[in-house]
Design an enzyme around this catalytic site. Structure first.
Site, PDB file in Angstrom:
ATOM      1  N   GLN A  80       0.826  -1.214   0.000  1.00  0.00           N
ATOM      2  CA  GLN A  80       0.000   0.000   0.000  1.00  0.00           C
ATOM      3  C   GLN A  80       0.859   1.262   0.000  1.00  0.00           C
ATOM      4  O   GLN A  80       0.459   2.298   0.539  1.00  0.00           O
ATOM      5  CB  GLN A  80      -0.947   0.000   1.203  1.00  0.00           C
ATOM      6  CG  GLN A  80      -2.195  -0.834   1.024  1.00  0.00           C
ATOM      7  CD  GLN A  80      -3.117  -0.325  -0.092  1.00  0.00           C
ATOM      8  OE1 GLN A  80      -3.076   0.826  -0.467  1.00  0.00           O
ATOM      9  NE2 GLN A  80      -3.940  -1.220  -0.631  1.00  0.00           N
ATOM     10  N   SER A  81       2.033   1.189  -0.614  1.00  0.00           N
ATOM     11  CA  SER A  81       2.956   2.329  -0.606  1.00  0.00           C
ATOM     12  C   SER A  81       2.339   3.590  -1.220  1.00  0.00           C
ATOM     13  O   SER A  81       1.906   3.590  -2.379  1.00  0.00           O
ATOM     14  CB  SER A  81       4.209   1.944  -1.392  1.00  0.00           C
ATOM     15  OG  SER A  81       4.970   3.088  -1.710  1.00  0.00           O
ATOM     16  N   ASN A  82       2.306   4.676  -0.447  1.00  0.00           N
ATOM     17  CA  ASN A  82       1.874   5.972  -0.968  1.00  0.00           C
ATOM     18  C   ASN A  82       2.907   6.499  -1.954  1.00  0.00           C
ATOM     19  O   ASN A  82       2.572   7.175  -2.920  1.00  0.00           O
ATOM     20  CB  ASN A  82       1.724   6.988   0.167  1.00  0.00           C
ATOM     21  CG  ASN A  82       0.701   6.538   1.196  1.00  0.00           C
ATOM     22  OD1 ASN A  82      -0.432   6.227   0.849  1.00  0.00           O
ATOM     23  ND2 ASN A  82       1.102   6.491   2.464  1.00  0.00           N
TER      24      ASN A  82
ATOM     25  N   CYS B 288       4.836   4.726  -4.003  1.00  0.00           N
ATOM     26  CA  CYS B 288       4.702   4.077  -5.316  1.00  0.00           C
ATOM     27  C   CYS B 288       3.506   4.645  -6.090  1.00  0.00           C
ATOM     28  O   CYS B 288       3.593   4.899  -7.286  1.00  0.00           O
ATOM     29  CB  CYS B 288       4.569   2.562  -5.152  1.00  0.00           C
ATOM     30  SG  CYS B 288       6.123   1.789  -4.636  1.00  0.00           S
TER      31      CYS B 288
END
Ligand SMILES: *Cc1c(COP(=O)(O)O)cnc(C)c1O
Length: 418
Positions: free
Chosen positions: A126-128, A130
């Protein structure tokens, strides 16, 4: 009715401002660091900056409207402290919002100037970072390639940041936490770039969180933005504490080094205390990491102060990981909900929520140290991460009240006919 000359002018002004806005957006601007940074930071991003974020982000004081408000009244008002918020969750819409776009303005200028055709980066599922990289890359015509760390490598979901990554037609690669830990994120990025080069591509690599000597300039610039706002809005008030979440260290580098250099340059007698709340690694790890990025930025200090001593002096890192990275306790989730009710602001469960939650604990454990002070909370975004917590949030009974309307007077709800 406007007379013809005036009408011509207003159309001209409208047209002119539209053109200058769009040309600014479509062009790399040379970057001139603030005066106070030029003195001490010698490695300036070589290829300038794209204007992608909505800046300056809002800065204001949070006022309690409710005596029972447990966070604002009982934590801050109770010790006559004032809480201010810097809304870096508002740097962009659903695509760019959060702290990462400030770093990407510099990183992607570099990518375009080097004639790259795609961007490779890495993060949690859930990387912001990326998600913001995928969107910003598409804005500049680059193809996003994302390595995502997940326990479920066979089945990548569609919720939160993943939905945006998919809409941007990112090329997604998965690996397990074990594989990620064994190889290291830099090595994974390096190998994927090598693979793309062998296919005739020209990739630009960005480390975890965009935190290197180029990206972290985004937060040197942000300190300049904040201090200009602070001087304008609150001129004579001191800024005593700055607090924010720390994940890959770039934001902490920019804010801690920026705050220190700004106050050195202005020969202030008092430096704000900078508190970075770590949400994944240990404080000692972050001190070393921030030291490393500061060296990459060409930090040059007077006399014989070492970079590490300077970082230790100006940055206080606190362990705020709780149950683990991206894992939330019931108390943390209740805190998010309570803060939303008191302020109308959504914090995220992985970063900003843990940061403010832990900082409030620190105040309650040692109120004397914060008595009467002006505290700035730097909101770094991340709201899409909430979708991952729907299952944990929906069970709570203190949420919204839902009523059935009895439109036809059948006695099955709230009757509006009387
Ligand atoms: C990445 C991130 C952070 C941490 O910033 P770093 O520069 O990686 O330390 C904080 N908040 C949010 C919402 C983020 O996405």
């Amino acid at each position: 009715m406007l007379n013809p000359t005036l009408r011509f002018y207003s159309i001209f002004i409208m047209f002119h401002s539209m053109v200058s806005r769009s040309t600014a957006f479509q062009r790399i601007l040379p970057y001139q660091p603030p005066l106070w940074a030029q003195e001490y930071l010698k490695t300036v991003p070589p290829h300038g900056r794209w204007l992608l974020a909505n800046l300056p982000t809002p800065l204001y004081q949070l006022i309690s409207h409710n005596h029972d408000a447990s966070i604002l009244s009982q934590t801050f008002d109770a010790i006559q402290a004032s809480l201010f918020i810097k809304r870096d969750d508002s740097t962009g819409g659903v695509e760019l919002g959060g702290n990462k776009i400030r770093k990407l303005e510099f990183l992607l200028a570099d990518a375009v100037e080097q004639n790259c055709d795609c961007v490779v980066t890495i993060g949690g599922i859930q990387s912001n970072h990326c998600r913001a990289t995928a969107s910003a890359s598409r804005m500049l015509g680059l193809e996003p390639h994302l390595i995502l760390r997940t326990r479920n490598v066979e089945e990548v979901g569609w919720e939160g940041n993943l939905l945006i990554n998919r809409m941007m037609k990112s090329v997604i690669y998965t690996c397990t936490p074990g594989e990620y830990g064994k190889m290291g994120s830099d090595e994974l990025v390096r190998r994927l770039c090598q693979h793309l080069v062998s296919q005739g591509r020209k990739p630009y690599s960005i480390p975890v969180g965009g935190s290197n000597g180029i990206g972290s300039w985004g937060y040197i610039n942000a300190v300049d933005e904040l201090m200009q706002q602070w001087e304008t809005i609150f001129h004579n008030r001191s800024l005593d504490h700055v607090v924010f979440a720390c994940g890959s260290g770039g934001t902490a580098t920019g804010i801690a080094i920026g705050m220190a250099l700004y106050h050195l340059h202005h020969q202030s007698s008092k430096f704000p205390k900078v508190h970075a709340i770590g949400v994944c690694d240990d404080p000692e790890y972050f001190i070393k990491y921030v030291t490393n990025i500061s060296d990459q930025m060409g930090l040059t200090l007077p006399s014989d102060t070492s970079t590490e001593d300077f970082v230790r002096k100006h940055l206080h890192v606190v362990q705020g990981k709780g149950l683990g990275y991206a894992m939330s306790s019931t108390e943390e989730l209740s805190f998010l909900r309570q803060f939303a009710i008191e302020t109308g602001i959504v914090l995220d469960p992985v970063y900003s929520g843990k940061a403010l939650y832990n900082f409030c604990q620190m105040i309650r454990q040692d109120p004397e140290s914060y008595h009467g002070s002006n505290i700035l909370f730097w909101h770094t975004g991340g709201a899409l991460g909430l979708y991952d917590k729907v299952g944990e949030l929906e069970g709570d009974q203190t949420g919204a009240v839902v009523n059935r309307l009895d439109i036809y007077g059948k006695g099955n709800g709230i009757n509006l006919n009387r």
